[in-house]
Enzyme design. Structure first.
Site, short mmCIF file in Angstrom:
data_model
loop_
_atom_site.label_atom_id
_atom_site.label_comp_id
_atom_site.label_asym_id
_atom_site.label_seq_id
_atom_site.Cartn_x
_atom_site.Cartn_y
_atom_site.Cartn_z
N PRO A 85 7.38 1.21 -16.45
CA PRO A 85 8.82 0.90 -16.44
C PRO A 85 9.55 1.75 -15.39
CG PRO A 85 8.01 1.32 -18.67
CD PRO A 85 6.92 1.71 -17.73
N GLU A 86 10.50 1.14 -14.70
CA GLU A 86 11.26 1.87 -13.69
C GLU A 86 12.60 2.28 -14.32
OE1 GLU A 86 10.68 0.58 -9.74
OE2 GLU A 86 8.80 -0.43 -10.21
N LYS A 113 13.30 8.51 -15.40
CA LYS A 113 12.41 7.79 -16.31
C LYS A 113 12.17 8.57 -17.60
CE LYS A 113 10.05 5.85 -12.33
NZ LYS A 113 8.73 5.76 -11.69
N ARG A 146 -0.29 4.94 -5.27
CA ARG A 146 0.30 3.81 -6.00
C ARG A 146 0.42 2.65 -5.02
NH1 ARG A 146 3.80 5.76 -9.93
NH2 ARG A 146 4.08 3.59 -10.50
#
Ligand SMILES: [Zn+2]
Length: 269
Positions: free
Chosen positions: A2-3, A51, A257
């Site tokens: 989740p961002e 986050k 990533r």
């Protein structure tokens, strides 16, 4: 993962379910806090910082009057769900890491990457390192630019993901930001002509998505159209120029990533 916008939404959901409520039963299922019991304490609020989630809880004077913060982080698989008390959970019970029962509500944190209970005054130990929060009340675009560009040789894609620079961007926003501004994610940050425009665009993107469940950067919410190039592989073409989109795992060893870019719209510099 989740961002920032999804984490903000989670905080919002927890606020609506728990703010101002007295906890009747708590269960923190991680070894270091297995004996913690916050029954009788009141939930003041939940806030997101990048986050990270901070749920602030206060004991009544007769229980010691201590102020706690439950710090949680969703990492890859985590989520917080809220249920009516006694309602069947949508996920397996063994995945629950935190259960907070208050009135007719159960808030359950599943598969959380971080669960720690801290005295309130120690919040800075866990979020003090973060850069300006893109969806925070203290958003500071000048400070975000200063941090983003502080290491001139650092690849842009890496600097955008570093939560110490600005907090809230994940791999999807990174790819879309680099595409929309025309930079190959491997470009050194010193070569970015207008970093202020970049951080403003990041803020606009997260802000526009904070109330909707799926990230949309194109303005077209239809399936398969909501993102410019993130997730395009297997010969998929750039929607702007038709060139085959490239992708690679970028970043320091161990923390690579995925990133996507169009070699024509985002030429190497
Ligand atoms: Zn292109």
């Amino acid at each position: 993962m989740p961002e920032g916008d999804a984490v903000w939404r989670t905080a919002d959901r927890l606020r609506r379910a728990l703010d101002g409520r007295r906890l009747e039963r708590t269960d923190v299922r991680v070894p270091q806090h297995a004996t913690a019991d916050l029954a009788g304490a009141t939930v003041l609020e939940t806030v997101s910082r990048g986050k990270h989630l901070l749920t602030r809880i206060e004991e009544p004077p007769e229980q010691g009057g201590r102020a706690w913060t439950l710090h949680t982080h969703l990492k890859m698989e985590g989520s917080w769900r809220t249920y009516r008390r006694g309602e069947r959970w949508g996920k397996a019970g063994h995945l629950a890491r935190v259960v907070l029962d208050a009135g007719d509500v159960s808030a359950v944190g599943f598969q959380l990457g971080i669960v720690e209970l801290l005295p309130r005054e120690r919040e800075d130990d866990v979020v003090g390192h973060l850069g300006p929060d893109l969806l925070g009340p203290d958003w500071d675009e000048v400070e975000a630019v200063r941090r983003l560009t502080s290491d001139p040789e650092r690849p842009l894609g890496e600097a955008l993901l570093d939560q110490r620079n600005l907090a809230g961007i994940g791999t999807i926003y990174r790819t879309e930001l680099c595409f929309l501004t025309g930079y190959d994610p491997r470009t050194p940050v010193a070569a970015v002509a207008d970093p202020l425009r970049m951080v403003r665009l990041a803020r606009t993107m997260l802000d526009q998505n904070r109330h909707i469940p799926q990230i949309c950067t194109t303005g077209d919410k239809r399936r398969g159209r909501s993102l410019w190039i993130y997730g395009r592989r297997g010969g998929d073409r750039c929607p702007r120029c038709g060139t085959a989109v490239e992708h690679a795992e970028l970043g320091q060893p161990g923390v690579e990533r995925v990133a996507y870019w169009c070699p024509r719209c985002q030429p190497p510099r």
